[in-house]
Design a protein around this motif. Structure first.
Motif, PDB file in Angstrom:
ATOM      1  N   THR A  58       0.810  -1.217   0.000  1.00 10.45           N
ATOM      2  CA  THR A  58       0.000   0.000   0.000  1.00 10.45           C
ATOM      3  C   THR A  58       0.847   1.272   0.000  1.00 10.45           C
ATOM      4  N   TRP A  68      -6.986   1.543  -0.600  1.00 14.79           N
ATOM      5  CA  TRP A  68      -6.536   0.229  -0.122  1.00 14.79           C
ATOM      6  C   TRP A  68      -7.362  -0.279   1.060  1.00 14.79           C
ATOM      7  N   LEU A  71      -8.643  -4.125   1.245  1.00 14.16           N
ATOM      8  CA  LEU A  71      -7.766  -5.294   1.232  1.00 14.16           C
ATOM      9  C   LEU A  71      -8.028  -6.150   2.458  1.00 14.16           C
TER      10      LEU A  71
END
Length: 271
Positions: A58, A68, A71
């Motif tokens: 990231t 991000w 995730l």
């Protein structure tokens, strides 16, 4: 512009091409597609399951700004794929170690449940359980698009067929399009984008073929992996801004050609 959630793998890839040394690189359909979409101006969030070996992902300065937050970090190694190509650039074999990607289906179902108003793109790859994901997207009334990958397409296209008519766009290559037509008929969904490597790409709107778009020539091809995902991400970004399919396709094939001329992202990602 509404954020698109990209469900798929982020992986550590080992690429074998005839006449080229093996390359280890960052990969995965979710990463390639999200990067291309973000560069074309689409807010995008990769929804993948990664392991501790990609904790620095990231913060990788080589990537554009991505969301991000979706995730899933799981114990164990990130999915790893060894991909073999022939002289024509066609995938001939894939060796897989799914690793944390085994958690992807459960993670995707949680996201669909908690983001029913979101737009989704699903990269139909093993080990994702396509039936479960598409059934959930349809039940929630989510807008979604799909792409396939030739090594698993003979299994996953039939699995996805009951829900294909609900997809906004389906991305396939020429061989996958043959499978798609044989399985789901000539009009599986409103919009089908068909690619064919360096040859012209085309869009079918309700079965009607628009004029093709020819990718520009690339003097030196440095990578093949991710070109189709780059095309799909760029196309989705332009269509989200209500650009016509023909113009979106032209811009998408240009982006895919630029991708093949770039150096792959080597491992490990720098700190």
């Amino acid at each position: 512009m509404q954020r698109t959630i990209v469900i798929g793998n982020i992986s550590l890839d080992h690429i074998h091409r005839p006449g080229h040394p093996p390359v280890r690189q960052l990969g995965g359909a979710a990463l390639h597609l999200a990067v291309a979409a973000a560069r074309a101006g689409l807010p995008v969030a990769p929804a993948a399951a990664i392991g501790s070996d990609l904790t620095r992902l990231t913060g990788d300065p080589r990537l554009p700004a991505l969301d991000w937050t979706l995730l899933h970090h799981a114990p164990g190694p990130t999915a790893a794929f060894t991909i073999y190509y022939d002289e024509a650039g066609t995938v001939t074999a894939v060796d897989t170690a799914y690793g944390t990607a085994e958690h992807l289906t459960a993670h995707a179902l949680r996201l669909i449940d908690s983001h029913p108003q979101a737009t989704f793109h699903v990269s139909c790859r093993r080990p994702l359980r396509i039936r479960d994901v598409l059934q959930a997207l349809t039940a929630r009334g989510c807008s979604f698009s799909l792409d396939f990958h030739l090594p698993s397409a003979p299994q996953l296209i039939p699995a996805a067929t009951p829900w294909l008519h609900r997809a906004a766009t389906v991305f396939v290559n020429a061989e996958e399009h043959t499978l798609l037509t044989q399985t789901a008929g000539p009009r599986p969904c409103p919009e089908v984008v068909v690619t064919d490597g360096p040859r012209p790409a085309r869009v079918l709107l309700y079965g009607r073929t628009l004029p093709p778009a020819t990718p520009p020539a690339v003097p030196t091809v440095r990578q093949i992996t991710g070109a189709g995902d780059t095309l799909a991400g760029t196309y989705l970004a332009h269509r989200a801004r209500h650009v016509s399919p023909a113009i979106a396709l032209t811009r998408a094939v240009q982006a895919a050609s630029r991708h093949t001329a770039q150096t792959p992202l080597p491992l490990p990602a720098p700190s």
